[in-house]
Design a protein around this motif. Sequence first.
Motif, mmCIF file in Angstrom:
data_model
loop_
_atom_site.group_PDB
_atom_site.id
_atom_site.type_symbol
_atom_site.label_atom_id
_atom_site.label_comp_id
_atom_site.label_asym_id
_atom_site.label_seq_id
_atom_site.Cartn_x
_atom_site.Cartn_y
_atom_site.Cartn_z
ATOM 1 N N ILE A 288 -23.374 19.041 -30.409
ATOM 2 C CA ILE A 288 -23.930 17.812 -30.326
ATOM 3 C C ILE A 288 -23.860 17.084 -31.798
ATOM 4 N N LYS A 289 -23.044 16.117 -32.139
ATOM 5 C CA LYS A 289 -23.114 15.182 -33.116
ATOM 6 C C LYS A 289 -23.962 13.985 -33.021
ATOM 7 N N PRO A 290 -24.593 13.515 -34.111
ATOM 8 C CA PRO A 290 -25.579 12.298 -34.196
ATOM 9 C C PRO A 290 -24.459 11.369 -34.063
ATOM 10 N N LEU A 291 -24.892 10.355 -33.341
ATOM 11 C CA LEU A 291 -24.200 8.803 -32.790
ATOM 12 C C LEU A 291 -24.650 7.756 -33.726
ATOM 13 N N THR A 292 -23.872 6.709 -34.004
ATOM 14 C CA THR A 292 -24.587 5.619 -34.766
ATOM 15 C C THR A 292 -23.885 4.375 -34.173
ATOM 16 N N VAL A 293 -24.183 3.288 -34.691
ATOM 17 C CA VAL A 293 -23.709 1.870 -34.162
ATOM 18 C C VAL A 293 -22.324 1.870 -34.092
ATOM 19 N N GLY A 294 -21.801 1.384 -32.814
ATOM 20 C CA GLY A 294 -20.384 1.303 -32.695
ATOM 21 C C GLY A 294 -19.715 2.300 -31.977
ATOM 22 N N ASP A 295 -20.682 3.319 -31.864
ATOM 23 C CA ASP A 295 -20.044 4.454 -30.759
ATOM 24 C C ASP A 295 -20.587 4.253 -29.501
ATOM 25 N N THR A 296 -19.976 5.004 -28.632
ATOM 26 C CA THR A 296 -20.320 4.817 -26.865
ATOM 27 C C THR A 296 -21.334 5.815 -26.711
ATOM 28 N N MET A 297 -22.232 5.617 -25.922
ATOM 29 C CA MET A 297 -23.247 6.448 -25.467
ATOM 30 C C MET A 297 -22.854 7.317 -24.458
ATOM 31 N N VAL B 116 -39.282 9.448 -20.862
ATOM 32 C CA VAL B 116 -38.624 10.503 -21.059
ATOM 33 C C VAL B 116 -39.439 11.713 -21.722
ATOM 34 N N VAL B 117 -40.084 12.702 -21.321
ATOM 35 C CA VAL B 117 -40.623 13.602 -22.004
ATOM 36 C C VAL B 117 -40.085 15.083 -22.181
ATOM 37 N N ASN B 118 -40.602 15.854 -23.052
ATOM 38 C CA ASN B 118 -40.015 17.027 -23.215
ATOM 39 C C ASN B 118 -38.815 16.918 -23.647
ATOM 40 N N ASP B 119 -38.231 15.920 -24.304
ATOM 41 C CA ASP B 119 -36.876 15.852 -24.723
ATOM 42 C C ASP B 119 -36.570 16.627 -26.071
ATOM 43 N N SER B 120 -35.326 17.159 -25.770
ATOM 44 C CA SER B 120 -34.602 17.862 -27.003
ATOM 45 C C SER B 120 -33.094 17.257 -27.279
ATOM 46 N N LEU B 121 -32.609 16.665 -26.094
ATOM 47 C CA LEU B 121 -31.187 16.309 -26.411
ATOM 48 C C LEU B 121 -31.132 14.826 -27.003
ATOM 49 N N LEU B 122 -31.766 13.863 -26.664
ATOM 50 C CA LEU B 122 -31.605 12.753 -27.359
ATOM 51 C C LEU B 122 -32.074 12.697 -28.753
ATOM 52 N N ARG B 123 -33.013 13.685 -29.150
ATOM 53 C CA ARG B 123 -33.530 13.513 -30.392
ATOM 54 C C ARG B 123 -32.519 14.265 -31.157
ATOM 55 N N LYS B 124 -31.607 14.926 -30.783
ATOM 56 C CA LYS B 124 -30.348 15.487 -31.526
ATOM 57 C C LYS B 124 -29.318 14.671 -31.537
ATOM 58 N N ILE B 125 -29.258 13.742 -30.563
ATOM 59 C CA ILE B 125 -28.250 12.725 -30.727
ATOM 60 C C ILE B 125 -28.314 11.751 -31.710
ATOM 61 N N PHE B 126 -29.880 11.363 -31.756
ATOM 62 C CA PHE B 126 -30.758 10.255 -32.539
ATOM 63 C C PHE B 126 -31.490 10.827 -33.365
#
Length: 432
Positions: free
Chosen positions: A28-37, A124-134
């Motif tokens: 998992i690599k962080p995403l930024t502005v311009g990337d596709t979700m 969204v609760v108990n999140d670990s995935l989105l927090r790694k992406i952002f």
Amino acid sequence: MKNRIKTLSILCLMACLLLINPVYSQEIKPLTVGDTMPDVILKSVLNYSKRSAQLSDFAGKAMILDFWFIRCGSCRAAMPHLDSLQKAFKNDLQLLLVTWEDKKKVEEFFTTDLDAKHLKFVNVVNDSLLRKIFPARGFPHQVWIDKNNRITAITDGTNTSVENIQKLISAKKIDLPVKVDEMDSKLHQGTDPLMTYRYGTTKDKILKYSYLSKRRLEFRGGSSLEVDTLNQIARASFTNIDFLQLYDNAYTSSLGSGDLHRPSRLIRKDTSSVKTEADYKTFTNVFCYDLMYKDTTTRGFGKYMIRDLDEYFGLKSRLETKKIKCLVIKEKGVGKGYRQPLNGNDKRFLDCKMIVGKKNKANKAWQGFVLEELNRNSYMPIIIDLDINQPISFEFTWTPNDIKAMSKELEKFGLEMVVEKRPRKVIILENN
């Protein structure tokens, strides 16, 4: 055979999991502005028709991921405004609150908090995935995604306005600064001296910085003054110089002390154990000093340096004009031999020759001769009490212990050397 069937079943299950959510199949690599979700799975969701969801469930809508946690006051304060935006744009916008906190704690918060109990966000609760992406450290932390799954903004929540939401929905350009959080905990907490972090890109933020240390072997002895005109930062740096030089440079606000005589520059009325002259055996009075401050010139560093030196050494210093003993070269009689060029050479500039001993001769231009040679080697300040607007030439043998001998040599030029008290600028040091 049974073991083989069991192994194949496990492999098939793993393959299915990878196909269901491709995000898990790679680092998992962080995403930024311009990337596709990517179309990620949201494993635990509140206030939704199902217990879990995928981002593709909200296809056709723009989306805002609002990262928050219960103890974040700013996050809670923004919720009524976010609720009103969700209601106003319910057909075109999906706002998802995202938190890593436990489902039960979040449910309890929305049940008991007086300001939040009437709000019904998809959460969204108990999140670990989105927090790694952002990844983020400061909250609120918002990610804006348009209808084409393109990340168009990452903000701190202060720009969540009706106007900007309309731009997001219409896929228009949203010109907002990207919120970037420092995730290196050592850097984030500033455990090392702050100047060591990203100096090249943050020096425009410096208002004032100073550093004083004992002698450091890795530095050569020297000094420099410079101005970064782009960032408007001036810097005065002194490495491995003695106590006397520190104060001398501070009070002249320059690298050279002009016609000042360093040995008589300080008048000590203090009880500090720090020696005036350099001690090159123990180096106990040799220091490094570095100063940076907001300015476009280097002329003002002295006021900061004086304050720093006085505070550290426990002194109170001041500049004062006092009459002190000086060696004065002045006219004697009516002869003007010093107005004639030496050795018959016509000189447009002021020249002198000083003979040191029998072998060494020092020929210097006027200012270099007087300021560097004479005052460097003299136990008293030397003053040339002559009209320097006219050519001057003379020579003598430097014998500081025999003023009469030097004066006698100067007589053939119509000059003499005498000891007189003259007003000089000196630095007075007293106990604070």
